[in-house]
Design a protein around this motif. Structure first.
Motif, mmCIF file in Angstrom:
data_model
loop_
_atom_site.group_PDB
_atom_site.id
_atom_site.type_symbol
_atom_site.label_atom_id
_atom_site.label_comp_id
_atom_site.label_asym_id
_atom_site.label_seq_id
_atom_site.Cartn_x
_atom_site.Cartn_y
_atom_site.Cartn_z
ATOM 1 N N THR D 8 0.820 -1.204 0.000
ATOM 2 C CA THR D 8 0.000 0.000 0.000
ATOM 3 C C THR D 8 0.860 1.262 0.000
ATOM 4 O O THR D 8 0.782 2.053 -0.932
ATOM 5 N N ALA D 9 1.688 1.431 0.993
ATOM 6 C CA ALA D 9 2.561 2.603 1.022
ATOM 7 C C ALA D 9 3.661 2.457 -0.037
ATOM 8 O O ALA D 9 3.992 3.394 -0.756
ATOM 9 N N GLY D 220 5.379 -3.073 12.097
ATOM 10 C CA GLY D 220 4.314 -4.040 11.869
ATOM 11 C C GLY D 220 3.041 -3.539 12.523
ATOM 12 O O GLY D 220 3.074 -2.628 13.350
ATOM 13 N N ILE D 349 7.424 -0.518 6.975
ATOM 14 C CA ILE D 349 8.056 0.660 7.558
ATOM 15 C C ILE D 349 7.351 1.931 7.091
ATOM 16 O O ILE D 349 7.027 2.818 7.882
ATOM 17 N N LEU D 350 7.095 2.046 5.784
ATOM 18 C CA LEU D 350 6.521 3.276 5.238
ATOM 19 C C LEU D 350 5.095 3.525 5.713
ATOM 20 O O LEU D 350 4.684 4.670 5.892
ATOM 21 N N LYS D 351 4.311 2.484 5.931
ATOM 22 C CA LYS D 351 2.941 2.753 6.338
ATOM 23 C C LYS D 351 2.801 2.887 7.835
ATOM 24 O O LYS D 351 1.700 3.057 8.343
ATOM 25 N N ASN D 352 3.901 2.841 8.540
ATOM 26 C CA ASN D 352 3.822 2.947 9.986
ATOM 27 C C ASN D 352 4.527 4.152 10.546
ATOM 28 O O ASN D 352 4.858 4.196 11.713
ATOM 29 N N LEU D 353 4.757 5.124 9.697
ATOM 30 C CA LEU D 353 5.527 6.265 10.155
ATOM 31 C C LEU D 353 4.761 7.175 11.097
ATOM 32 O O LEU D 353 5.338 7.965 11.815
ATOM 33 N N GLY D 354 3.442 7.088 11.092
ATOM 34 C CA GLY D 354 2.684 8.015 11.933
ATOM 35 C C GLY D 354 1.896 7.312 13.005
ATOM 36 O O GLY D 354 0.721 7.593 13.188
ATOM 37 N N ALA D 355 2.518 6.379 13.695
ATOM 38 C CA ALA D 355 1.787 5.600 14.690
ATOM 39 C C ALA D 355 1.486 6.402 15.947
ATOM 40 O O ALA D 355 0.507 6.121 16.642
#
Lengths: 365, 365, 365, 365
Positions: D8-9, D220, D349-355
């Motif tokens: 996705t990202a 993750g 990694i890319l889709k979890n940058l704004g956790a």
């Protein structure tokens, strides 16, 4: 996530910049078993080409599409269809004076803010050439829709404020003038105005109208994936489009409920509507009547007269954008709007095939 | 695929019908560590409630939100936030005469065409109550945006063709009249017209304007997920919205390039624009100036006067829609537009955090 | 993006933690027109409940599901189905000594690293209670599949290394012992071993096997959305699952092509396979034979004996996990595996309804 | 929906068949500002090429990658990267006798069932050549990961049941033998066995192991997008892979909690684990230790000896698959597994940058 894909069941992914090796699109989800060849796609691309008149660009772009995959013995296989159009005549030297400045009305500044630098060569990813992938995919979608009895007609409803008139509406006129207007008289007025604009080194915008016939009731999802909401996103994603409206659109905002409601009646055993203020979609789902929407296209930003702007180094400068660019983009945007409509509609149809248990059982066994 | 989710990085999934147990939303992707309580959300829902004036519905709806998950010791945990608002005062008996007919302007017919039958109780999933989930999620999104210095102001720019005037614009007026108009004089004119409409058993539409301040340049994706395209989809997905435009919108269609371009200049070492015809977005990416857009809301379809329609059995009939319904929906749609804008913008920010290697390295280590 | 949704055409979004108000799921995309009631779902949830034997937890959990939306007059409407199970008997006091330490084998440390803090109450989002939403949705998916003639059978193939034997295989045995093993003799051996484990304050793992009958050939997508790849993701997403294999699985790695290939033959005019080393899926697409896969479940990490670990403040400590927890989780994971299989398979069927032009025409008109 | 996209990202869309014009991939979401050239990708593709030994195919495939877009002045622009490898030496005549029969172990039959017909030329979309797109994209992902300090090592752990030994493990050996085995002795044994297989016109399978160092804790998503679940889907989507396990995998199923738990301890102020039975992932999120997983690869189905099967016309026939094919595919699958691991990890990694709010504020301003 870089937003270069559109659709879910029928998904297109475009790629390519003005001065890279080429531009293209990968189409995933086209049903198998349909006849498809380069000519089906080429005729759509030809409607997009500049140089069709002195009112659109004199850049010569010999865009020939090549099908790289997804077709076997003349039919779609159901696997991804990869299409490419190689770049040829894009003269780098036209753009040297804009390398380090932000052109007003263009995405130069915003791209820089997002990515830290940009490909200055003719607009990079934000240029009109990116639309080639959309149109190529739109040609494929339109062919599938035709197999289902759905037809799309798109034209310029107004340019520079000069509108077509319902009384003079003539579909055959669309291909007869450089403006894709279905009204000979209006086209002539636009021609005069456009000649003046070229002298004054200025540009004009317009309104593109799209009419879709043959969509059966029931297509679209309630809530967030409403068919008109998806059409809005699809069309607003085209560069230079600043507005979208369906049916009566903004005119509905100043009308009354008694005037705006479309009453139902029976005709030959089928439910039809007496009027069509809704534009063919109710509650986000097609109602069986003509779907009709309009998009507002701003004047092309690249004009030859001087403009104030800033350079990348933070200095106020004045620029003159040389090179070859369109005094109006509405005519070449017509097929882009049509393509996005086709892609959106086909995506809507394909992802809605299993809305009821009866439909699922019908297809599963 | 039923289209009840919106967003990717910040994703909301709404559920619920008018006469089911309740309505709600699940919010996935809200960053962890932000303070959140029911009151933050309730104040948004209260702006949506009918019964605020005689010009919106007299239905009493005591909508109290309950946070079921996703918050621990007063802060978001990063796990899904589930919100519910139980249904209370929805009298079934008001709707008995519409069970088997298709109300003009409503989604009754199209739902039937799609699903084979519909929940006739007050519009089911297509009713205004579905917006509760949107507004509740919008409240959460708006709070995150405020933490980032972003603020959204939404109001009725026009109702029944009566527009606010720039000279009389007063933000404080918005909460002082039942129409959410920032112009006392215009609100009074609307009041007179609305009284007449109620007598004539008719309804009116309007235009909602949304102004967003504080968005830094660089938010949005080029090509298909342009920020304005996503805003268009988000807002057009609200029931009764028939048009969307950004910046000058449809006025840009009849202007000239020299008038429409926003020139750049330096001010205090920052790049700003002299004008804002673009409405804050260029090439689909925010340019740092105010984002401003408008949506066209049609007149509410439920009117008491007689209308021609058909029954489910295929007979022409005349109906009178009894029960309690809004003579205008623009005022209560204002907070819904604001909510969709907040959700779309936050989704855009969250999915764009890793656009460059520098950003990725900054956050990864 | 927080990963709480699974599926596209049939999409489930779960929410809820151990000590929040409850847990639940929103199901989007269930076809309309199917009969559904709480009992259909409750019987699946009951298979999940702890306290069924002394070998699974003694925690009493009276989990009653409530349907909040998506069903009207006993049938699915096609709109989202929201299900909730309220939390009751979750004693906070059992967890006080683990608030500030990282339990080995649990997600405490990794959640902290990701979110900065965690909900320590019984595992928060990573606890077994999160599976309630999965099972509830699985019950709905399984019902749709049954309408299509598809049936799923799931059981414990091995626990603590004690395997069932093909000769003693008896489907009726599954519900007769606390281990869901279809082999009375193996179940007895497991009972002895489990008694020893309880004395030694230790735990055991096992292998769950899932057998799916009735799937017609052609379901699944080539390349990335292969049906076995999606099943792998679905099942590996269940907590404590550390492996997945289909057909001969890891045994295929040491076999020869001549042994592993399934030869085709005609039988009663239909294509069948002589053997089924593939496990029912070839090239990611179902081949019409039985789909069979296995998942490896690790021993439950919560054991009463002392373990070395660290506290949030960075000190080495020893902990003893008091409270009520499972000495084995395999039995209660059986219905979770079955649920994920049902959801995945239904999603695969629904998103593949328009693979060919013939299918599209069949359903569109 | 045809499943040709992954991620996705960081999203890749592959296209192309064996005998079409070429194969390729479009990569969307690669962060801007990284150096990238054809050589970075070519070295990965070269690890995939057949003809490296007499144990893999003698087909000569001169696969040269060409970057068509997404790179400017040697750096990624953040716009889609389109890569193409033209097809050359694919002799059609090798496949004439399989045009109308279903080869056992191949996807011929299932493709026919799904699409109604298939591209018989060498497997069409299901052939090994489809992996070129995956490997090309994997090369790009691996480069981004290296910039973040993450390294992936992949090799054959076992072939034909002959396993490497921990005592003889030698990373340098991997490039020294045709089997990519890090154990000289084991490689020699495999060589002998392979010679026998070629004589007997049979094929063998194996196990590929992948070791990832340098992933910080916290990558993750809990619930459905667990990092190990996404790795499982990514790897199981590779043709011929029939199993996936992480950490102790299926061995954990027969171990005890006291043996399987990894205890934490402090070392130099950092939290580490004493053991790594988990394989680097807990609760779906990376724990900071080495990520290690294995995939089971079945024997290549194409063998020269006779096999029973059926023709498209429904007749039992015997076939001998002539032409050039691999007696083992494990060696060339090694880089495909590594590529899918890289793509999956980067996407995670890319889709979890704004956790968390802190991360969002850090990047937004």
């Amino acid at each position: 996530m870089a937003g270069s894909s559109f659709g879910t069941a029928f998904r297109i992914t475009t790629w390519g910049e003005t001065h890279g090796a080429g531009v293209g699109v990968v189409i995933d989800g086209c049903p198998a078993g349909m006849e498809l060849c380069e000519e089906d796609i080429q005729k759509y691309l030809d409607r997009r080409k500049p140089g069709q008149s002195r009112y659109t660009t004199q850049r010569k772009e010999g865009d020939q599409v090549e099908i790289l995959s997804g077709v076997f013995e003349g039919k779609t296989t159901g696997t991804p269809i990869s299409l490419i159009v190689r770049n040829h005549d894009q003269r780098s030297r036209d753009y040297s004076n804009i390398q380090d400045v932000y052109r007003p009305g263009h995405a130069d500044y915003t791209y820089d803010a997002k990515y830290g630098f940009r490909d200055y060569r003719g607009g990079g990813r934000s240029s009109g050439r990116e639309t080639i992938g959309r149109v190529a995919a739109g040609a494929v979608a339109a062919k599938v829709l035709q197999e289902l009895g759905i037809h799309i007609l798109t034209y310029a409803k107004a340019i520079a404020g000069i509108e077509i008139s319902e009384d003079s509406f003539d579909e055959k006129e669309i291909g007869q003038n450089p403006f894709y207007m279905p009204d000979h008289g209006a086209a002539e007025k636009v021609r005069e105005y456009a000649d003046r604009m070229i002298k004054e080194m200025d540009s004009v915008g317009g309104v593109i109208e799209c009419v879709i016939e043959g969509v059966r009731p029931g297509i679209g999802d309630p809530v967030f994936d409403k068919l008109d909401a998806e059409l809005a996103k699809a069309v607003m994603s085209i560069g230079a489009v600043k507005g979208f409206e369906i049916g009566d659109g903004f005119r509905a905002a100043s009308s009354r409920g008694s005037e705006n409601n479309d009453e139902f009646m029976m005709q030959d055993g089928k439910v039809i509507k007496k009027t069509n203020h809704a534009g063919g979609i109710l509650g986000g789902i097609s109602d069986g009547s003509t779907i009709i929407f309009r998009s507002a296209v701003k004047p092309t930003p690249s004009i030859a007269r001087g403009q104030q702007t800033v350079s990348r180094d933070g200095e106020d400068v004045e620029i003159h954008i040389k090179g070859r660019h369109d005094p109006m983009i509405v005519p070449r945007a017509v097929v882009v709007v049509e393509s996005m409509a086709a892609i959106t509609l086909l995506n809507g149809i394909l992802k809605n095939l299993g809305a009821t248990m009866d439909q699922v059982k019908k297809l599963y066994r």
